[in-house]
Design an enzyme around this catalytic site. Structure first.
Site, PDB file in Angstrom:
ATOM      1  N   LEU A 156      -3.741   4.504   1.716  1.00 34.15           N
ATOM      2  CA  LEU A 156      -4.125   4.981   3.044  1.00 34.15           C
ATOM      3  C   LEU A 156      -5.199   6.054   2.988  1.00 34.15           C
ATOM      4  O   LEU A 156      -5.970   6.205   3.929  1.00 34.15           O
ATOM      5  CB  LEU A 156      -2.905   5.537   3.789  1.00 34.15           C
ATOM      6  CG  LEU A 156      -2.026   4.522   4.499  1.00 34.15           C
ATOM      7  CD1 LEU A 156      -0.965   5.232   5.320  1.00 34.15           C
ATOM      8  CD2 LEU A 156      -2.817   3.597   5.385  1.00 34.15           C
ATOM      9  N   TYR A 208       0.843  -1.194   0.000  1.00 33.45           N
ATOM     10  CA  TYR A 208       0.000   0.000   0.000  1.00 33.45           C
ATOM     11  C   TYR A 208       0.878   1.244   0.000  1.00 33.45           C
ATOM     12  O   TYR A 208       2.061   1.202   0.317  1.00 33.45           O
ATOM     13  CB  TYR A 208      -0.968   0.012   1.188  1.00 33.45           C
ATOM     14  CG  TYR A 208      -0.323   0.257   2.531  1.00 33.45           C
ATOM     15  CD1 TYR A 208      -0.151   1.566   3.007  1.00 33.45           C
ATOM     16  CD2 TYR A 208       0.107  -0.783   3.328  1.00 33.45           C
ATOM     17  CE1 TYR A 208       0.438   1.797   4.238  1.00 33.45           C
ATOM     18  CE2 TYR A 208       0.685  -0.560   4.557  1.00 33.45           C
ATOM     19  CZ  TYR A 208       0.852   0.736   5.017  1.00 33.45           C
ATOM     20  OH  TYR A 208       1.441   0.963   6.232  1.00 33.45           O
ATOM     21  N   CYS A 209       0.263   2.353  -0.414  1.00 33.76           N
ATOM     22  CA  CYS A 209       0.937   3.651  -0.432  1.00 33.76           C
ATOM     23  C   CYS A 209      -0.088   4.697   0.009  1.00 33.76           C
ATOM     24  O   CYS A 209      -1.028   4.362   0.719  1.00 33.76           O
ATOM     25  CB  CYS A 209       1.514   3.947  -1.816  1.00 33.76           C
ATOM     26  SG  CYS A 209       0.262   4.024  -3.130  1.00 33.76           S
ATOM     27  N   GLU A 210       0.078   5.923  -0.434  1.00 31.70           N
ATOM     28  CA  GLU A 210      -0.854   6.975  -0.034  1.00 31.70           C
ATOM     29  C   GLU A 210      -2.187   6.882  -0.793  1.00 31.70           C
ATOM     30  O   GLU A 210      -3.242   6.939  -0.188  1.00 31.70           O
ATOM     31  CB  GLU A 210      -0.229   8.353  -0.264  1.00 31.70           C
ATOM     32  CG  GLU A 210      -0.979   9.476   0.415  1.00 31.70           C
ATOM     33  CD  GLU A 210      -1.001   9.370   1.933  1.00 31.70           C
ATOM     34  OE1 GLU A 210      -2.000   9.823   2.520  1.00 31.70           O
ATOM     35  OE2 GLU A 210      -0.061   8.840   2.539  1.00 31.70           O
ATOM     36  N   GLY A 218      -2.521   4.643  -3.912  1.00 30.83           N
ATOM     37  CA  GLY A 218      -2.652   3.407  -4.685  1.00 30.83           C
ATOM     38  C   GLY A 218      -1.777   3.303  -5.914  1.00 30.83           C
ATOM     39  O   GLY A 218      -1.562   2.211  -6.424  1.00 30.83           O
TER      40      GLY A 218
END
Length: 126
Positions: free
Chosen positions: A104, A76-78, A80
């Protein structure tokens, strides 16, 4: 795709699976899964999913060997985008990978840890 009783959408053309951010809680703390946060160390310190391992996308190629091949990697990242690129690269390198769509920013679960200005940890309630 069925992974330990959890259904993930398989992206056959890309070689990895994707889940919605709302499904992320199902993977936290589960045996056989490793959450990989591909954001910067600074972003990771500001808040991340409990138990996640931070491997910034910028360092992925040089450091992917540190990731266990026996676990399913949940990236995951901020928002996608970076986790999608990371999932593609990891999948090509032989890892079993799930990417979290929306990152997130879309996550509203119970496992988000944040740090206050003094560096002490607290659970973030959304």
């Amino acid at each position: 795709m069925e992974l330990a009783g959890i259904t993930a959408r398989k992206e056959d053309a890309m070689g990895f699976s994707a889940i919605a951010a709302r499904q992320l809680d199902q993977y936290v703390g589960r045996s056989g899964f490793l959450l990989v946060d591909v954001r910067s160390p600074e972003q990771f310190r500001e808040g991340h999913i409990c138990g996640a391992y931070n491997l910034p996308y910028a360092q992925l190629r040089e450091q992917m060997y540190t990731l266990p091949k026996g676990s399913v990697l949940v990236c995951y990242c901020e928002r996608g985008g970076s986790s999608l690129k990371a999932a593609r690269e990891l999948s090509r390198a032989g890892y079993e990978v799930i990417s979290v769509a929306g990152g997130l920013e879309a996550y509203h679960g119970k496992y988000l840890d944040t740090c206050n200005e003094m560096g002490s940890r607290r659970r973030k309630m959304r």
